[in-house]
Each structure stands twice: as C-alpha cells, then as structure tokens.
Design a protein around this motif. Structure first.
Motif, PDB file in Angstrom:
ATOM      1  N   PRO A 103       0.829  -1.207   0.000  1.00 49.94           N
ATOM      2  CA  PRO A 103       0.000   0.000   0.000  1.00 49.94           C
ATOM      3  C   PRO A 103       0.863   1.256   0.000  1.00 49.94           C
ATOM      4  O   PRO A 103       2.038   1.219   0.369  1.00 49.94           O
ATOM      5  CB  PRO A 103      -0.781  -0.116   1.320  1.00 49.94           C
ATOM      6  N   HIS A 104       0.272   2.346  -0.413  1.00 46.90           N
ATOM      7  CA  HIS A 104       0.952   3.635  -0.312  1.00 46.90           C
ATOM      8  C   HIS A 104       1.024   4.020   1.166  1.00 46.90           C
ATOM      9  O   HIS A 104       0.075   3.799   1.925  1.00 46.90           O
ATOM     10  CB  HIS A 104       0.192   4.692  -1.106  1.00 46.90           C
ATOM     11  N   PRO A 105       2.139   4.614   1.615  1.00 46.20           N
ATOM     12  CA  PRO A 105       2.281   4.935   3.046  1.00 46.20           C
ATOM     13  C   PRO A 105       1.240   5.894   3.599  1.00 46.20           C
ATOM     14  O   PRO A 105       1.020   5.937   4.808  1.00 46.20           O
ATOM     15  CB  PRO A 105       3.697   5.530   3.138  1.00 46.20           C
ATOM     16  N   LEU A 106       0.577   6.689   2.743  1.00 49.76           N
ATOM     17  CA  LEU A 106      -0.453   7.616   3.207  1.00 49.76           C
ATOM     18  C   LEU A 106      -1.848   7.176   2.775  1.00 49.76           C
ATOM     19  O   LEU A 106      -2.806   7.952   2.866  1.00 49.76           O
ATOM     20  CB  LEU A 106      -0.177   9.032   2.681  1.00 49.76           C
ATOM     21  N   GLN A 107      -1.974   5.957   2.318  1.00 49.95           N
ATOM     22  CA  GLN A 107      -3.242   5.472   1.785  1.00 49.95           C
ATOM     23  C   GLN A 107      -4.293   5.290   2.877  1.00 49.95           C
ATOM     24  O   GLN A 107      -5.468   5.599   2.679  1.00 49.95           O
ATOM     25  CB  GLN A 107      -3.007   4.141   1.063  1.00 49.95           C
ATOM     26  N   GLY A 108      -3.887   4.802   4.034  1.00 48.45           N
ATOM     27  CA  GLY A 108      -4.840   4.555   5.112  1.00 48.45           C
ATOM     28  C   GLY A 108      -5.907   3.565   4.691  1.00 48.45           C
ATOM     29  O   GLY A 108      -5.619   2.533   4.077  1.00 48.45           O
ATOM     30  N   ASP A 109      -7.160   3.899   4.969  1.00 48.34           N
ATOM     31  CA  ASP A 109      -8.289   3.033   4.593  1.00 48.34           C
ATOM     32  C   ASP A 109      -8.865   3.411   3.235  1.00 48.34           C
ATOM     33  O   ASP A 109      -9.852   2.822   2.791  1.00 48.34           O
ATOM     34  CB  ASP A 109      -9.400   3.119   5.649  1.00 48.34           C
ATOM     35  N   GLY A 110      -8.244   4.391   2.568  1.00 48.43           N
ATOM     36  CA  GLY A 110      -8.752   4.827   1.277  1.00 48.43           C
ATOM     37  C   GLY A 110      -8.087   4.130   0.114  1.00 48.43           C
ATOM     38  O   GLY A 110      -7.422   3.100   0.263  1.00 48.43           O
ATOM     39  N   ARG A 111      -8.246   4.720  -1.074  1.00 51.96           N
ATOM     40  CA  ARG A 111      -7.633   4.164  -2.274  1.00 51.96           C
ATOM     41  C   ARG A 111      -6.177   4.623  -2.383  1.00 51.96           C
ATOM     42  O   ARG A 111      -5.760   5.576  -1.728  1.00 51.96           O
ATOM     43  CB  ARG A 111      -8.396   4.620  -3.515  1.00 51.96           C
TER      44      ARG A 111
END
Length: 320
Positions: A141-149
C-alpha cells in the motif's frame, strides 16, 4: 546505506553518532564555497525511485542516510569535515515516512542556508499511473493510503510535497526511465557538482503521451507540417538527415529557433542567480518522433553555440 531507524541496508556498520554541538560548522563557513562539504537531499514521491537514487549515490562514495527526520539534518551536517578522513559528501533521503517531522523541513532548509551549508534538493517524481502500477507490482500500500484508495494516498503526498518540489534544484521524472536511466540521471547531477553556470536539458516528447513532469519550458512544434504524412519520411525520425532537413526547411522553423534562442538569452542567467542551475526545455509534437526531435537537436546545438551546456533526451522516440 544507513536507515535512520537503526537498520543497516548496505553495510554492517551502526548508524552514525551525531556529535554533541556542531563546532565543525564554524570551520565550514570560513572555507571558500567551492571547497565546503556538500549535502544532497533526495526526496519525492513514494515509488519514484528514491531507494535506487540513494544506492547510486552510495556507489559514488557519498555517505547516505535514509529516512532521516528533517530536524536531524542540521546536527548531522556537523559531521561534515574538511580535510582527509572527514565526511565531505552527505546524501540524505527524506520522505513521508517521517510523518510529523516532515512539516519542519522548510524551516530546517532555511537554517541550513543561514549556516552557509551548501545543499541541493533532488526531487524524484512520476505520473500517478506509473506510481500505482509500481505499488501494485510489489503488492504494497501507499504509506499515506490509510483506509482509502491508493490514489487518495498519492494526492495527500503530492500536497505534502508541493513546497519541497518548488524549492528543488533538480526534478527527475522517472515515469519512463529504467533503473539504469535513473542511475545515469543521478550520476549526471553529481558529475556536474563542481561546474559553474547553467545545465540545460532539451527533451522531445509526444503530446499524446502527456507533458514531461519536469519541464520548465514547453514548446509546441505542431505549428509545422507533420513529416508523418510524407511517405518516404514516415519510417524515419527527426535524428535522420532527410527528416531534419525537411523540418528545418519548413516555413517558420528556423526563424522560430532563432527568436526562441533570443528570448531565452535574458531568462537563463536568472536561473543561476536564483540557484536553479538545471533547466529542462520540452519540445512536443503529436507523437514525439519527427518535428520535436529535429527541433530539440537544433535548439540544443544553438544553445551550445551560445556558450551553454545543453544535452538532449528523446523521451518518446521508439514508441509505437
């Protein structure tokens, strides 16, 4: 390469001990600018190639520290020492993994400049499409993605890095670069470190593949007739003499080149004065194969005739 969290990623040595106080800074500020140690700050979008760039710098005998909180930059610069045995070339990788520390970066950069510590910022970027593909390939995942896309994470990161990108001395768009191309680009930056004056890169591209992200100037060559519609020229490129002669012989081609060179003359010295010694001029046509390539070669030759260092890159040459 050393990870600031404590893991060695290229050698077995422990992370550096930052000395209490920074007395060496006083020695550095009394040295001529060309002899003072230097810092390169490598930053940019996650997935754009920071790790590869850091590895190249380490291979070139730079002392590389990865994932450093920006507030540690100033005391770490105290390690830089003139003379034999000292660390003279420090490369620091900064990115969004620093999270809450990253907001301090602008202030830290001003502090470095006030201490007369020479530094340059190399910003690595790539298109969202390219970054998404790279993250999907490694299944992370992207490091700033969190629970989003993933695109949500990319948008947050671009907003966070906007001011850093504006202050970058060199921006490298890695969207269409192989790891070897990126290594060459980083080596070119380092190889020019002791050169004075301006380094210009003239890039040809096709508008249908998108604008180069690192372009400072964009020129549209589609005002000229397209050699693609000339049967005997279609399979050739702007680097071939028949296409070059055809393009430069078109009405308006040579007057445009001369007047554009004249227009650049008062602009280019200002980049040096504003400490931006790397400038990218992008020339585009429909597919990046004929007109833009011929004009890119001609413009670079004209710049060299006027005393500027100019290299060419043909980004989309070879695409179908």
């Amino acid at each position: 390469m050393i990870d600031a969290q404590g893991d060695a990623t290229g050698h077995d040595e422990a992370p550096p001990t930052v000395p209490a106080g920074i007395p060496l800074l006083e020695q550095q500020t009394t040295m001529p600018a060309g002899e003072r140690p230097e810092v390169i700050i490598v930053t940019g979008m996650s997935g754009a190639g920071r790790t590869r760039a850091a590895a190249v710098l380490e291979d070139l005998d730079w002392y590389v520290v990865d994932n450093l909180p920006p507030r540690m930059l100033l005391p770490l610069a105290g390690m830089l020492a003139p003379g034999d045995g000292g660390v003279k070339r420090l490369a620091v990788v900064l990115d969004v993994r620093s999270r809450e520390f990253f907001s301090d970066l602008m202030e830290v950069l001003d502090d470095l400049r006030s201490q007369r510590i020479d530094y340059r910022i190399v910003f690595l970027d790539a298109s969202d499409e390219t970054l998404v593909r790279r993250f999907e390939q490694v299944r992370r995942p992207h490091p700033l993605q969190g629970d989003g896309r993933m695109l949500d994470g990319l948008q947050r990161e671009r907003a966070l890095l906007e001011h850093v990108r504006d202050r970058a001395d060199v921006t490298i768009d890695t969207s269409n670069l192989s790891v070897h191309d990126l290594a060459r680009a980083v080596r070119d930056v380092v190889a020019a470190e002791n050169e004075k004056g301006l380094r210009l890169t003239v890039v040809s591209f096709g508008f249908k593949y998108g604008l180069p992200l690192d372009a400072d100037h964009v020129v549209d060559a589609r005002f000229l007739s397209n050699p693609y519609w000339v049967t005997e020229l279609r399979h050739l490129t702007g680097k071939d003499e028949p296409v070059r002669d055809y393009v430069l012989g078109l009405p308006g081609a040579r007057p445009f080149l001369e007047r554009y060179l004249d227009a650049l003359e008062p602009i280019l010295p200002g980049y040096v004065q504003e400490q931006k010694p790397y400038v990218t001029i992008a020339i585009g046509c429909t597919g990046g194969k004929h007109r833009s390539v011929a004009l890119t070669e001609a413009l670079a030759a004209g710049l060299r005739e006027r005393g500027y260092g100019a290299t060419t890159i043909h980004r989309d040459l070879g695409r179908e």
